[in-house]
Design an enzyme around this catalytic site. Structure first.
Site, PDB file in Angstrom:
ATOM      1  N   ASN A  36       0.848  -1.201   0.000  1.00 45.17           N
ATOM      2  CA  ASN A  36       0.000   0.000   0.000  1.00 45.17           C
ATOM      3  C   ASN A  36       0.874   1.239   0.000  1.00 45.17           C
ATOM      4  O   ASN A  36       2.010   1.214   0.468  1.00 45.17           O
ATOM      5  CB  ASN A  36      -1.003   0.004   1.169  1.00 45.17           C
ATOM      6  CG  ASN A  36      -0.564  -0.870   2.308  1.00 45.17           C
ATOM      7  OD1 ASN A  36       0.245  -0.457   3.117  1.00 45.17           O
ATOM      8  ND2 ASN A  36      -1.042  -2.112   2.331  1.00 45.17           N
ATOM      9  N   THR A  51      -8.315  -1.084  -0.265  1.00 42.31           N
ATOM     10  CA  THR A  51      -8.178  -2.489   0.100  1.00 42.31           C
ATOM     11  C   THR A  51      -8.419  -3.385  -1.119  1.00 42.31           C
ATOM     12  O   THR A  51      -9.274  -3.097  -1.952  1.00 42.31           O
ATOM     13  CB  THR A  51      -9.150  -2.837   1.257  1.00 42.31           C
ATOM     14  OG1 THR A  51      -8.900  -4.164   1.671  1.00 42.31           O
ATOM     15  CG2 THR A  51     -10.614  -2.704   0.866  1.00 42.31           C
ATOM     16  N   GLY A  52      -7.604  -4.433  -1.231  1.00 39.86           N
ATOM     17  CA  GLY A  52      -7.836  -5.478  -2.236  1.00 39.86           C
ATOM     18  C   GLY A  52      -7.490  -5.118  -3.669  1.00 39.86           C
ATOM     19  O   GLY A  52      -7.730  -5.915  -4.576  1.00 39.86           O
ATOM     20  N   SER A  81      -6.194  -2.591   4.415  1.00 39.85           N
ATOM     21  CA  SER A  81      -6.282  -3.162   5.767  1.00 39.85           C
ATOM     22  C   SER A  81      -5.001  -2.886   6.563  1.00 39.85           C
ATOM     23  O   SER A  81      -4.981  -3.016   7.782  1.00 39.85           O
ATOM     24  CB  SER A  81      -6.524  -4.669   5.679  1.00 39.85           C
ATOM     25  OG  SER A  81      -5.482  -5.268   4.929  1.00 39.85           O
ATOM     26  N   GLU A  82      -3.922  -2.520   5.865  1.00 37.25           N
ATOM     27  CA  GLU A  82      -2.651  -2.230   6.550  1.00 37.25           C
ATOM     28  C   GLU A  82      -2.476  -0.721   6.774  1.00 37.25           C
ATOM     29  O   GLU A  82      -1.351  -0.237   6.932  1.00 37.25           O
ATOM     30  CB  GLU A  82      -1.475  -2.829   5.765  1.00 37.25           C
ATOM     31  CG  GLU A  82      -1.405  -4.344   5.938  1.00 37.25           C
ATOM     32  CD  GLU A  82      -0.381  -5.038   5.034  1.00 37.25           C
ATOM     33  OE1 GLU A  82      -0.114  -4.550   3.938  1.00 37.25           O
ATOM     34  OE2 GLU A  82       0.130  -6.084   5.444  1.00 37.25           O
ATOM     35  N   HIS A 164       7.955 -10.268   6.201  1.00 32.02           N
ATOM     36  CA  HIS A 164       6.773  -9.647   5.618  1.00 32.02           C
ATOM     37  C   HIS A 164       7.081  -8.651   4.503  1.00 32.02           C
ATOM     38  O   HIS A 164       6.818  -8.929   3.335  1.00 32.02           O
ATOM     39  CB  HIS A 164       5.967  -9.000   6.766  1.00 32.02           C
ATOM     40  CG  HIS A 164       4.750  -8.260   6.316  1.00 32.02           C
ATOM     41  ND1 HIS A 164       3.815  -7.740   7.168  1.00 32.02           N
ATOM     42  CD2 HIS A 164       4.323  -7.900   5.082  1.00 32.02           C
ATOM     43  CE1 HIS A 164       2.863  -7.144   6.486  1.00 32.02           C
ATOM     44  NE2 HIS A 164       3.150  -7.212   5.215  1.00 32.02           N
TER      45      HIS A 164
HETATM   46 ZN   LIG Z   1       2.183  -6.178   3.664  1.00 24.39          ZN
END
Ligand SMILES: [Zn+2]
Length: 236
Positions: A36, A51-52, A81-82, A164
């Site tokens: 993001n 999102t998505g 979402s992050e 991550h």
């Molecule tokens: Zn991530």
């Protein structure tokens, strides 16, 4: 809010987020709906990828607009979402105007393999970025994840999240993207060197200190976890 009522600043930043999304996607720093990208406007609100969404195919109208608590400013697209990674970074760093969170493959692989990207080896990175620290593992999609970077964000513009991805902070979107670009390039070089040599040797401390001393002469002010060990566990 519709495109008709965007300010010049909002239009420009929405377009720039899409451009950085496409660059990151084309360079393989993110795939699928990963990652993001956000920018802080002069009124303190945040524009962020939705999102998505696949970041290589965004249009300015797809970008979400939230306040500093993550609450939507309109009935437009929902934020990533992050979003918490971005909110924590903006809270801790009033100087930060843009953030890229990506999953650059070589850099993430090195955190999984336990190779410390903070090791001072490449002169360009020592001078410009200083060090690339890694935050401890945090569960994605939970409030735990943004808290893992809170200390490091105070101390560094560039960091990894264990197993991550990366977080890079900038004075503008291109600055945050440039640091992501440099981070993954560094990881590739370290990867190749690690394979060729069977390990990585840090440069001698006196060489590192000589290079760090050039930062002030060059006017480089990025926060530096090599000099101050801020937010980083001391070397064992
Ligand atoms: Zn991530």
């Amino acid at each position: 809010m519709s495109a008709r009522t965007w300010s010049e600043e909002e239009s420009r930043l929405r377009t720039a987020i899409c451009r950085v999304g496409k660059l990151s996607y084309d360079r393989n720093y993110i795939v699928g709906a990963d990652g993001n990208i956000s920018a802080r406007m002069s009124d303190g609100t945040i524009l962020i990828t939705p999102t998505g969404a696949m970041k290589g195919f965004l249009e300015p109208v797809h970008i979400a607009h939230v306040d500093m608590t993550g609450r939507a400013m309109d009935d437009g697209p929902k934020p990533s979402s992050e979003v918490g990674i971005h909110l924590v970074s903006y809270q801790e760093r009033p100087d930060c105007k843009a953030i890229c969170h990506a999953h650059p493959p070589h850099a993430v692989a090195l955190t999984i393999a336990g190779v410390d990207l903070q090791t001072p080896i490449i002169p360009e990175i020592i001078v410009t970025i200083g060090g690339i620290p890694t935050a401890p593992f945090g569960t994605p999609g939970t409030p735990e994840l943004p808290e893992t970077i809170r200390d490091l964000v105070r101390c560094s513009d560039v960091m990894m999240m264990q197993n991550h991805g990366s977080v890079t902070l900038g004075a503008n979107l291109m600055d945050a993207y440039k640091k992501l670009d440099m981070l993954e390039h560094t990881a590739k070089i370290l990867w190749l060197a690690h394979v060729a040599k069977g390990g990585l040797e840090p440069l001698a401390p006196d060489l590192v200190n000589k290079m760090l001393a050039t930062r002030s002469k060059l006017g480089i002010t990025t926060r530096n976890t090599l000099e101050n060990q801020c937010g980083v566990d001391p070397p064992r």
